[in-house]
Design a protein around this motif. Sequence first.
Motif, PDB file in Angstrom:
ATOM      1  N   GLU A 175       6.207   1.003  -3.536  1.00 37.81           N
ATOM      2  CA  GLU A 175       6.673  -0.356  -3.814  1.00 37.81           C
ATOM      3  C   GLU A 175       5.519  -1.354  -3.754  1.00 37.81           C
ATOM      4  O   GLU A 175       5.377  -2.211  -4.623  1.00 37.81           O
ATOM      5  CB  GLU A 175       7.756  -0.767  -2.821  1.00 37.81           C
ATOM      6  CG  GLU A 175       9.052  -0.017  -2.970  1.00 37.81           C
ATOM      7  CD  GLU A 175      10.079  -0.424  -1.922  1.00 37.81           C
ATOM      8  OE1 GLU A 175      10.040  -1.588  -1.473  1.00 37.81           O
ATOM      9  OE2 GLU A 175      10.905   0.427  -1.560  1.00 37.81           O
ATOM     10  N   THR A 176       4.685  -1.235  -2.731  1.00 35.11           N
ATOM     11  CA  THR A 176       3.576  -2.161  -2.536  1.00 35.11           C
ATOM     12  C   THR A 176       2.535  -2.030  -3.636  1.00 35.11           C
ATOM     13  O   THR A 176       2.120  -3.029  -4.225  1.00 35.11           O
ATOM     14  CB  THR A 176       2.910  -1.911  -1.161  1.00 35.11           C
ATOM     15  OG1 THR A 176       3.898  -2.069  -0.145  1.00 35.11           O
ATOM     16  CG2 THR A 176       1.767  -2.875  -0.920  1.00 35.11           C
ATOM     17  N   LYS A 214       3.684  -3.173  -7.091  1.00 42.83           N
ATOM     18  CA  LYS A 214       3.602  -4.634  -7.198  1.00 42.83           C
ATOM     19  C   LYS A 214       2.161  -5.059  -7.464  1.00 42.83           C
ATOM     20  O   LYS A 214       1.905  -5.950  -8.283  1.00 42.83           O
ATOM     21  CB  LYS A 214       4.132  -5.294  -5.928  1.00 42.83           C
ATOM     22  CG  LYS A 214       4.108  -6.806  -5.959  1.00 42.83           C
ATOM     23  CD  LYS A 214       4.651  -7.387  -4.651  1.00 42.83           C
ATOM     24  CE  LYS A 214       4.533  -8.879  -4.596  1.00 42.83           C
ATOM     25  NZ  LYS A 214       3.160  -9.354  -4.416  1.00 42.83           N
ATOM     26  N   SER A 225      -4.391  -6.322   5.463  1.00 41.90           N
ATOM     27  CA  SER A 225      -3.477  -5.182   5.475  1.00 41.90           C
ATOM     28  C   SER A 225      -4.180  -3.866   5.174  1.00 41.90           C
ATOM     29  O   SER A 225      -3.706  -2.814   5.557  1.00 41.90           O
ATOM     30  CB  SER A 225      -2.337  -5.399   4.483  1.00 41.90           C
ATOM     31  OG  SER A 225      -2.805  -5.328   3.155  1.00 41.90           O
TER      32      SER A 225
END
Length: 189
Positions: free
Chosen positions: A32-33, A36, A105
Amino acid sequence: PRGVIAGPDPVRQGMQTKVFEGALGQIDKAYETVSKAATQDIPLLHEARAMLDSGKVITGKGANLAVQLGGWLAQAGFKQANDPVSNTQAFMATQARQVLSIIKSLGSGSGISDADREYAAKIVGGDVTVTEDALRRLLDVSERAQRAAIKSHNGRVSKAATVFGQPDLPSLYGVEEPSPYQGQAMGSA
């Protein structure tokens, strides 16, 4: 031999299934990350580069003063001053925070140096003169971080495919990196 059950060990299979399900859950979340990053974040970085290329962002020495002056002029009714001021404010607010969030992150091993992290933090804090070169460097750091995340994810997917004997994982969870910035005009694909 006596006492040995023929066929696969059900306990071992159960453990392998749980490990695979856990790994697949992590891959799914990361997918998902990085999806994106590939479909939204990197294209937005390219749009920001196009905005810089167009000259619609106030940069250089005195940029902060020019933005303030432009804001005052826009409030006084000179609406032509509003566009570059709005572009500059939006550009700085979104890009600097996005870059800092991304590089925080990623942590170590991402290809992003401590100097890059510190530089982004200074820009977020307003400690760096807002030159066009500084903004372009910020975009470069952000894009490198996004691409590092995609490469890392794809590596984990390939490794999981091998370890768990699931050759279809890369086709299901692999993420294609977007093309590098080509200097396209704002609004074009």
